[in-house]
Scaffold this motif. Structure first.
Motif, PDB file in Angstrom:
ATOM      1  N   PHE A   1     -24.330 -10.284 -16.663  1.00  0.00           N
ATOM      2  CA  PHE A   1     -25.375 -11.011 -17.181  1.00  0.00           C
ATOM      3  C   PHE A   1     -25.331 -12.194 -17.318  1.00  0.00           C
ATOM      4  O   PHE A   1     -26.314 -13.030 -17.049  1.00  0.00           O
ATOM      5  CB  PHE A   1     -25.106 -10.345 -18.676  1.00  0.00           C
ATOM      6  CG  PHE A   1     -24.361  -8.742 -19.630  1.00  0.00           C
ATOM      7  CD1 PHE A   1     -26.045  -8.298 -19.675  1.00  0.00           C
ATOM      8  CD2 PHE A   1     -23.884  -8.575 -19.157  1.00  0.00           C
ATOM      9  CE1 PHE A   1     -26.070  -7.429 -19.856  1.00  0.00           C
ATOM     10  CE2 PHE A   1     -23.321  -6.646 -19.965  1.00  0.00           C
ATOM     11  CZ  PHE A   1     -24.900  -5.784 -19.901  1.00  0.00           C
TER      12      PHE A   1
ATOM     13  N   VAL B   1     -20.175   3.019 -28.475  1.00  0.00           N
ATOM     14  CA  VAL B   1     -22.123   3.254 -27.678  1.00  0.00           C
ATOM     15  C   VAL B   1     -22.812   4.179 -28.737  1.00  0.00           C
ATOM     16  O   VAL B   1     -23.729   3.757 -28.980  1.00  0.00           O
ATOM     17  CB  VAL B   1     -21.262   2.852 -26.378  1.00  0.00           C
ATOM     18  CG1 VAL B   1     -23.582   2.205 -26.251  1.00  0.00           C
ATOM     19  CG2 VAL B   1     -21.071   1.428 -25.618  1.00  0.00           C
TER      20      VAL B   1
ATOM     21  N   PHE C   1     -17.153 -12.857 -19.052  1.00  0.00           N
ATOM     22  CA  PHE C   1     -17.803 -12.664 -20.286  1.00  0.00           C
ATOM     23  C   PHE C   1     -17.077 -11.821 -21.630  1.00  0.00           C
ATOM     24  O   PHE C   1     -17.186 -12.557 -22.857  1.00  0.00           O
ATOM     25  CB  PHE C   1     -19.057 -12.210 -19.657  1.00  0.00           C
ATOM     26  CG  PHE C   1     -19.668 -11.265 -20.625  1.00  0.00           C
ATOM     27  CD1 PHE C   1     -21.125 -11.908 -21.310  1.00  0.00           C
ATOM     28  CD2 PHE C   1     -20.024 -10.061 -20.999  1.00  0.00           C
ATOM     29  CE1 PHE C   1     -21.985 -11.968 -21.709  1.00  0.00           C
ATOM     30  CE2 PHE C   1     -20.939  -9.862 -22.007  1.00  0.00           C
ATOM     31  CZ  PHE C   1     -21.984 -10.441 -22.130  1.00  0.00           C
TER      32      PHE C   1
ATOM     33  N   TYR D   1     -19.898  -8.134 -26.943  1.00  0.00           N
ATOM     34  CA  TYR D   1     -21.510  -8.410 -27.168  1.00  0.00           C
ATOM     35  C   TYR D   1     -21.474  -8.711 -28.559  1.00  0.00           C
ATOM     36  O   TYR D   1     -21.805  -7.903 -29.069  1.00  0.00           O
ATOM     37  CB  TYR D   1     -22.781  -7.831 -26.145  1.00  0.00           C
ATOM     38  CG  TYR D   1     -24.164  -8.597 -27.028  1.00  0.00           C
ATOM     39  CD1 TYR D   1     -23.977  -9.977 -26.047  1.00  0.00           C
ATOM     40  CD2 TYR D   1     -25.505  -8.843 -26.675  1.00  0.00           C
ATOM     41  CE1 TYR D   1     -24.477 -10.724 -25.977  1.00  0.00           C
ATOM     42  CE2 TYR D   1     -26.359  -9.423 -27.603  1.00  0.00           C
ATOM     43  CZ  TYR D   1     -26.286 -10.510 -26.999  1.00  0.00           C
ATOM     44  OH  TYR D   1     -26.805 -11.141 -26.790  1.00  0.00           O
TER      45      TYR D   1
ATOM     46  N   ARG E   1     -13.373  -1.815 -28.512  1.00  0.00           N
ATOM     47  CA  ARG E   1     -13.463  -1.951 -26.829  1.00  0.00           C
ATOM     48  C   ARG E   1     -12.872  -3.498 -26.434  1.00  0.00           C
ATOM     49  O   ARG E   1     -12.840  -3.516 -25.228  1.00  0.00           O
ATOM     50  CB  ARG E   1     -15.101  -2.610 -27.160  1.00  0.00           C
ATOM     51  CG  ARG E   1     -15.907  -0.978 -27.562  1.00  0.00           C
ATOM     52  CD  ARG E   1     -17.240  -2.064 -27.891  1.00  0.00           C
ATOM     53  NE  ARG E   1     -18.147  -0.764 -28.196  1.00  0.00           N
ATOM     54  CZ  ARG E   1     -19.015  -0.507 -28.451  1.00  0.00           C
ATOM     55  NH1 ARG E   1     -19.446  -1.939 -29.207  1.00  0.00           N
ATOM     56  NH2 ARG E   1     -19.653   0.236 -29.353  1.00  0.00           N
TER      57      ARG E   1
ATOM     58  N   GLU F   1     -26.057  -3.174 -14.086  1.00  0.00           N
ATOM     59  CA  GLU F   1     -25.990  -2.861 -15.506  1.00  0.00           C
ATOM     60  C   GLU F   1     -25.470  -3.426 -16.358  1.00  0.00           C
ATOM     61  O   GLU F   1     -25.581  -3.689 -17.651  1.00  0.00           O
ATOM     62  CB  GLU F   1     -26.106  -1.382 -15.749  1.00  0.00           C
ATOM     63  CG  GLU F   1     -27.403  -0.486 -14.755  1.00  0.00           C
ATOM     64  CD  GLU F   1     -27.096   0.592 -14.852  1.00  0.00           C
ATOM     65  OE1 GLU F   1     -26.480   1.281 -15.220  1.00  0.00           O
ATOM     66  OE2 GLU F   1     -27.626   1.434 -14.033  1.00  0.00           O
TER      67      GLU F   1
ATOM     68  N   ARG G   1     -19.383  -4.559 -23.113  1.00  0.00           N
ATOM     69  CA  ARG G   1     -18.048  -5.426 -22.400  1.00  0.00           C
ATOM     70  C   ARG G   1     -18.072  -6.751 -23.831  1.00  0.00           C
ATOM     71  O   ARG G   1     -18.367  -7.768 -24.014  1.00  0.00           O
ATOM     72  CB  ARG G   1     -19.272  -6.874 -21.316  1.00  0.00           C
ATOM     73  CG  ARG G   1     -19.405  -5.561 -20.303  1.00  0.00           C
ATOM     74  CD  ARG G   1     -19.684  -6.230 -19.168  1.00  0.00           C
ATOM     75  NE  ARG G   1     -18.686  -7.011 -18.800  1.00  0.00           N
ATOM     76  CZ  ARG G   1     -19.172  -8.811 -17.510  1.00  0.00           C
ATOM     77  NH1 ARG G   1     -19.760  -8.313 -17.421  1.00  0.00           N
ATOM     78  NH2 ARG G   1     -17.681  -9.193 -18.036  1.00  0.00           N
TER      79      ARG G   1
ATOM     80  N   TYR H   1     -19.605   6.482 -22.851  1.00  0.00           N
ATOM     81  CA  TYR H   1     -20.728   6.372 -24.065  1.00  0.00           C
ATOM     82  C   TYR H   1     -20.109   6.101 -25.086  1.00  0.00           C
ATOM     83  O   TYR H   1     -20.137   5.171 -26.120  1.00  0.00           O
ATOM     84  CB  TYR H   1     -21.750   6.224 -23.973  1.00  0.00           C
ATOM     85  CG  TYR H   1     -22.418   4.719 -22.480  1.00  0.00           C
ATOM     86  CD1 TYR H   1     -21.663   3.673 -22.468  1.00  0.00           C
ATOM     87  CD2 TYR H   1     -23.378   5.573 -22.255  1.00  0.00           C
ATOM     88  CE1 TYR H   1     -21.936   2.717 -21.593  1.00  0.00           C
ATOM     89  CE2 TYR H   1     -23.920   4.417 -21.269  1.00  0.00           C
ATOM     90  CZ  TYR H   1     -23.163   3.474 -20.835  1.00  0.00           C
ATOM     91  OH  TYR H   1     -24.085   2.753 -19.372  1.00  0.00           O
TER      92      TYR H   1
ATOM     93  N   ASN I   1     -16.350 -13.355 -24.950  1.00  0.00           N
ATOM     94  CA  ASN I   1     -16.915 -11.987 -26.450  1.00  0.00           C
ATOM     95  C   ASN I   1     -15.956 -11.864 -27.508  1.00  0.00           C
ATOM     96  O   ASN I   1     -15.956 -11.437 -28.389  1.00  0.00           O
ATOM     97  CB  ASN I   1     -17.483 -11.012 -26.333  1.00  0.00           C
ATOM     98  CG  ASN I   1     -18.707 -11.426 -25.409  1.00  0.00           C
ATOM     99  OD1 ASN I   1     -19.394 -12.376 -25.688  1.00  0.00           O
ATOM    100  ND2 ASN I   1     -19.618 -10.311 -24.279  1.00  0.00           N
TER     101      ASN I   1
ATOM    102  N   SER J   1     -24.692  -1.585 -22.046  1.00  0.00           N
ATOM    103  CA  SER J   1     -23.659  -2.379 -21.090  1.00  0.00           C
ATOM    104  C   SER J   1     -23.440  -3.090 -22.007  1.00  0.00           C
ATOM    105  O   SER J   1     -21.972  -3.490 -21.940  1.00  0.00           O
ATOM    106  CB  SER J   1     -24.478  -2.313 -19.904  1.00  0.00           C
ATOM    107  OG  SER J   1     -25.272  -2.992 -19.710  1.00  0.00           O
ATOM    108  N   LEU J   2     -24.133  -4.004 -22.348  1.00  0.00           N
ATOM    109  CA  LEU J   2     -23.521  -5.020 -23.568  1.00  0.00           C
ATOM    110  C   LEU J   2     -22.862  -4.416 -24.085  1.00  0.00           C
ATOM    111  O   LEU J   2     -21.463  -5.583 -24.383  1.00  0.00           O
ATOM    112  CB  LEU J   2     -25.368  -5.646 -24.007  1.00  0.00           C
ATOM    113  CG  LEU J   2     -25.676  -6.370 -23.108  1.00  0.00           C
ATOM    114  CD1 LEU J   2     -27.111  -7.413 -24.025  1.00  0.00           C
ATOM    115  CD2 LEU J   2     -25.233  -7.849 -23.035  1.00  0.00           C
ATOM    116  N   ALA J   3     -23.419  -3.411 -25.255  1.00  0.00           N
ATOM    117  CA  ALA J   3     -22.091  -2.799 -26.373  1.00  0.00           C
ATOM    118  C   ALA J   3     -20.486  -3.034 -25.599  1.00  0.00           C
ATOM    119  O   ALA J   3     -19.572  -3.283 -25.902  1.00  0.00           O
ATOM    120  CB  ALA J   3     -22.542  -1.840 -26.834  1.00  0.00           C
TER     121      ALA J   3
ATOM    122  N   LEU K   1     -18.842   0.723 -15.029  1.00  0.00           N
ATOM    123  CA  LEU K   1     -20.573   0.970 -14.922  1.00  0.00           C
ATOM    124  C   LEU K   1     -20.848   1.868 -13.625  1.00  0.00           C
ATOM    125  O   LEU K   1     -20.304   0.873 -12.330  1.00  0.00           O
ATOM    126  CB  LEU K   1     -21.397   0.818 -15.785  1.00  0.00           C
ATOM    127  CG  LEU K   1     -21.584   0.870 -17.239  1.00  0.00           C
ATOM    128  CD1 LEU K   1     -22.785   0.137 -17.598  1.00  0.00           C
ATOM    129  CD2 LEU K   1     -21.042   1.597 -17.255  1.00  0.00           C
TER     130      LEU K   1
END
Lengths: 259, 378
Positions: free
Chosen positions: B96, B55, B106, A208, B81, B93, A206, B50, B110, A202-204, B88
């Motif tokens: 952050f 991912v 966030f 990160y 991305r 999850e 978003r 994913y 990024n 999930s970081l990927a 999700l």
């Protein structure tokens, strides 16, 4: 207080803690305790959360016990204010040990309130940002943020498991209860690994890029913090010199305890 | 329409293990479409998402974004991305940060978006999901539904071209689910490609242009909902059920001895098909730009009559009409057009962005033989 410089706050708090430890006059820890309490109240908008109040109350109980132990272990060659025997412990409370116990008690309480004022006014990402600015390895900073975030999720999960176990009669009997707590802890640990894998994905998602950006950057450390910290340090040291022996806790308690 | 995503003969196994989560899998997603991904638990829906966003890197096959194979480099993945946002199933999850506004910011931060721009995006995204009042709140103080909205706001703040929502209504109460669907509809009307994975066949039936059905990591169907649900055995093998509207249409058509086609996908279409052919009523349409209604509520009630039922479509309008008499708080378009099909007048208040949906619904009903009149209240 949220937007104050995290490094400045940390420096200020550490200076107060150190000067409190170095001074022998009880007035100095009393002042640092008052400053800590005021900052903590300010940082929580004068509404100290129940959980913080409980933490402080617990700390006070522990410190009372600790200080109590110090006060009853005075020099046996000096006349005692109070002496006796409890189980295998020889109690010998002297003028000096009683006074020392109070100084240590106030130092400890001041430490708790000062550190809590820092903790309640500094979001972890700000702390990580401050650490990055003093060249702390970026991996450590990011780990701090992630651990902080996930500790809440894992705690939540643990509490759900505990409640679920209650629904399934998991606390019928001491052994059963211990087994249930053990199971919940193991379950939380296993879940943490699953969570780690999911969070990587999930970081990927978003975008990160290897570090946590900060939306509202806090103020940087400036010379004002340095001046304020050092200035207060000097003032407290002078207070220490001029107030040595001002407050004698034995005299304060003498009428109450018949000394 | 061009293809925005394509997967060709993709095979993927976690950590290169023996169990293939995706097996010789192919899918094409048209740009600007509303696509539903259906499948039982463990069918591979999340893995597919994913893989689409890079991912997961497939062991075999290729994934194309805008006709180009995804490059599995930092730059290549950032490029994909920055245009594709994922919400999700479990919002926890993907959160952050400590505060709502920080978490929404966030994604754009990024991507290196300018801070002033991020500020504007955060405000708009939170407004879109009606979470502006919670901007400064810590995330752990929010309910499950509120966290879901914040997760959606976080995705919206990236300004994506493609929005992927994994089980967006899972764990939400019916009203929150309807709000999510309204939001998905809004994104679609703004030209964003929306992919939703769900078990909720009724939701997917009424919403999606195309359905893709997964079973044990394989794509077993790609096409229109009616084609899929007409094959009862396949539906059963995929661990799904037919939608209620589809079943009712089949049975009532059977009783009346008529063809199930054309297939109604909502209540108003169903009523138009079987309702008896009386003269249709009118829908008094009140378009609200950012919830601005002024005195048009009273005007609409005067023109349509006190007995006219009132429906709402859109979160801004719903908020603006708090405290007023409303009969259909959710799915107002279908409800008001149902009233009209039954020969009664009704009033529909809606966010202006949904204007094309009204025309679409009126055209659909015309296809079922019901000519619903629309009166616009200015």
């Amino acid at each position: 207080m949220l937007n104050w410089s995290p490094l400045g706050k940390l420096f200020f708090v550490l200076v107060l803690l150190i000067i409190g430890l170095l001074c022998d006059s009880i007035v100095v820890p009393l002042i640092t305790f008052t400053i800590g309490l005021a900052l903590m109240a300010y940082s929580t908008n004068f509404r100290v959360p129940l959980i913080l109040a409980l933490a402080i109350a617990e700390a006070i109980v522990i410190m009372v016990l600790g200080s109590g132990m110090i006060s009853i272990m005075g020099d046996p060659n000096v006349p005692a204010l109070f002496e006796g025997k409890f189980l295998w412990i020889t109690i010998h409370m002297t003028d000096a040990s009683f006074q020392k116990a109070w100084v240590i008690f106030f130092r400890a309480i001041a430490g708790v309130t000062l550190m809590l004022s820092f903790a309640t006014s500094t979001p972890i990402p700000h702390l990580a940002h401050a650490l990055r600015s003093i060249k702390c390895p970026v991996e450590i900073c990011e780990l701090i943020v992630l651990i902080y975030r996930y500790s809440f999720l894992l705690l939540e999960r643990f509490l759900v498991m505990i409640d679920a176990a209650q629904c399934r009669l998991g606390y019928n009997g001491t052994v059963n209860a211990i087994r249930t707590y053990g199971g919940a802890m193991a379950g939380t640990f296993i879940f943490s690994m699953e969570l780690a894998e999911k969070s990587e994905a999930s970081l990927a998602c978003r975008n990160y890029q290897g570090y946590f950006p900060i939306f509202h950057t806090p103020s940087p450390f400036s010379w004002k913090w340095l001046a304020a910290g050092l200035g207060l340090c000097i003032v407290l040291y002078l207070i220490n010199i001029y107030t040595m022996g001002w407050i004698d806790m034995v005299s304060v308690f003498a009428p109450l305890l018949g000394w | 329409m061009s293809r925005i995503f394509e997967m060709r003969d993709v095979t993927f196994a976690h950590h290169g293990g023996p169990v293939k989560v995706m097996d010789n899998f192919s899918i094409a997603v048209e740009e600007g479409s509303r696509t539903a991904i259906l499948g039982a638990n463990g069918a591979g829906k999340t893995t597919m998402f994913y893989t689409l966003t890079g991912v997961y890197r497939p062991q075999e096959g290729e994934v194309l974004f805008r006709g180009e194979p995804i490059e599995y480099t930092k730059e290549g993945l950032t490029k994909v991305r920055s245009e594709v946002a994922v919400v999700l199933q479990n919002p926890d999850e993907q959160m952050f940060c400590s505060l709502v506004e920080e978490d929404v910011a966030f994604g754009p931060l990024n991507l290196g978006v300018d801070r002033d721009e991020v500020e504007q995006r955060v405000d708009k995204a939170l407004r879109d999901v009606r979470m502006s009042d919670f901007k400064k709140r810590p995330l752990q103080q929010l309910s499950g539904g509120q966290r879901k909205r914040v997760a959606i706001a976080g995705a919206l703040a990236v300004h994506p071209e493609v929005m992927i929502m994994d089980e967006p209504t899972a764990g939400l109460d019916p009203q929150a689910s309807m709000e999510v669907i309204e939001l998905a509809e809004k994104l679609h009307l703004q030209g964003i490609t929306v992919l939703i994975s769900t078990h909720d066949v009724d939701l997917a039936y009424g919403w999606a242009d195309a359905v893709n059905v997964l079973r044990k990591g394989k794509m077993v169907f790609s096409g229109t909902s009616e084609e899929f649900y007409s094959d009862a055995e396949n539906v059963h093998l995929c661990g799904l059920l037919s939608p209620a509207t589809f079943n009712m249409n089949r049975e009532v058509s059977d009783i009346n001895g008529i063809s199930p086609s054309p297939y109604p996908r909502n209540v108003s279409s169903f009523l138009a098909k079987f309702g008896g052919g009386q003269k249709a009523g009118r829908v008094f349409c009140v378009s609200c730009n950012e919830g601005d209604i002024g005195d048009r509520y009273e005007q609409a009630v005067r023109e349509a009559g006190e007995d006219a039922k009132i429906g709402i479509y859109g979160t801004d309008t719903r908020y603006a009409l708090t405290g007023k008499r409303v009969d259909y708080y959710f799915d107002g378009i279908d409800s008001c057009f149902s009233e009209a099909v039954l020969g009664r007048d009704s009033i529909l208040f809606y966010d202006s962005v949904y204007e094309p949906l009204l025309k679409e619904q009126a055209d659909t009903l015309k296809g079922f033989g019901s000519d619903v009149g629309r009166e616009v209240i200015q």
